[in-house]
Write an enzyme that holds these catalytic residues in place. Structure first.
Site, short mmCIF file in Angstrom:
data_model
loop_
_atom_site.label_atom_id
_atom_site.label_comp_id
_atom_site.label_asym_id
_atom_site.label_seq_id
_atom_site.Cartn_x
_atom_site.Cartn_y
_atom_site.Cartn_z
N VAL A 157 -34.22 -0.98 15.69
CA VAL A 157 -34.06 -0.23 14.44
C VAL A 157 -34.52 1.21 14.66
O VAL A 157 -35.68 1.46 15.04
CB VAL A 157 -34.88 -0.87 13.31
CG1 VAL A 157 -34.64 -0.12 12.00
CG2 VAL A 157 -34.54 -2.35 13.16
N LYS A 158 -33.60 2.13 14.42
CA LYS A 158 -33.93 3.54 14.61
C LYS A 158 -34.38 4.11 13.27
O LYS A 158 -33.69 3.97 12.25
CB LYS A 158 -32.67 4.26 15.09
CG LYS A 158 -32.91 5.39 16.05
CD LYS A 158 -31.55 5.88 16.53
CE LYS A 158 -31.69 7.00 17.52
NZ LYS A 158 -30.38 7.61 17.79
N VAL A 159 -35.55 4.74 13.29
CA VAL A 159 -36.16 5.23 12.05
C VAL A 159 -36.56 6.69 12.26
O VAL A 159 -37.15 7.03 13.29
CB VAL A 159 -37.42 4.38 11.73
CG1 VAL A 159 -38.17 4.92 10.53
CG2 VAL A 159 -37.05 2.90 11.52
#
Ligand code: E4P
Length: 221
Positions: A82-84
């Site tokens: 998950v890219k945040v």
């Protein structure tokens, strides 16, 4: 150094993946927006093509929304990371997602202090954007060096992912510094293998070989 491709284009990914040296993929909303088709299906297809970390980015900007989106993205396939974005809400979301065992790639990192906080929050990767700093006359690679130096002192379970690499020398510099990962467009990946002396050298070997064979055949015949 692990090599990731920074693209959501399946054709590019398939062509590069067969070489056997692509370890993962990073996508972002801009890259997915360039492709036609359902972004989630594209992400799943990428996961089936490359068996490594595949970053899919959240688009919510509040922590709760990021956590919901992150959980959903992670549920699509075991390879999803998950890219945040590295903002206050992103840091909160990273803490929650990492606490649930989900891998987070904290993106849009432009300072060493951002990377330090991302690692402390439990991010599995930090993505310093080299090219975008170069774009504003700031030495992007120096940021990668600073982050590596800081992480060397501690025991963070966090990899330095040099991102926004724009040319082969960015990749070489990142590797010399010991970055864990470099992510690059397919065009930059292709340029890593190219050398005119390899091409001309091979041509000369093959020409000499053919000449020798012709000479031998003339002698025998
Ligand atoms: C990284 O994860 C980003 O998707 C990417 O490297 C950004 O690169 P750009 O600055 O060339 O758009």
């Amino acid at each position: 150094m692990k090599i990731f491709l920074d693209t959501a284009n399946l054709k590019e990914i398939r062509e590069a993946a067969v070489l056997g040296v692509v370890d993962g993929i990073t996508t972002n909303p801009s890259l997915l927006a360039r492709e036609s088709g359902d972004p989630e299906q594209i992400l799943v297809e990428i996961c089936k093509t490359v068996d490594g970390p595949i970053s899919g980015e959240v688009v919510a900007t509040d922590a709760e929304g990021m956590v919901q989106e992150g959980r959903h993205l992670a549920s699509l396939h075991k390879n999803i990371v998950v890219k945040v974005p590295c903002i206050t809400e992103g840091l909160k979301a990273t803490k929650v997602l990492a606490g649930e065992g989900k891998r987070v790639n904290m993106t849009l990192i432009f300072s060493p202090s951002q990377a330090l906080l991302a690692a402390k929050a439990g991010a599995r990767y930090v993505s310093p954007f080299v090219g975008r700093l170069d774009d504003i006359s700031t030495e992007g690679m120096a940021l990668v060096a600073d982050i590596i130096e800081i992480f060397d002192h501690y025991d963070f379970d966090c990899e330095v992912l040099a991102a926004s690499l724009r040319g082969p020398m960015h990749v070489v510099e990142a590797a010399k510094m010991g970055a864990d990962v470099g992510t690059m467009p397919a065009s930059v990946f292709a340029s890593l293998l190219k050398h005119p002396l390899t091409d001309s050298g091979l041509k000369r070997f093959l020409d000499d070989w053919e000449k020798a064979k012709a000479l031998l055949a003339a002698k025998v015949g």
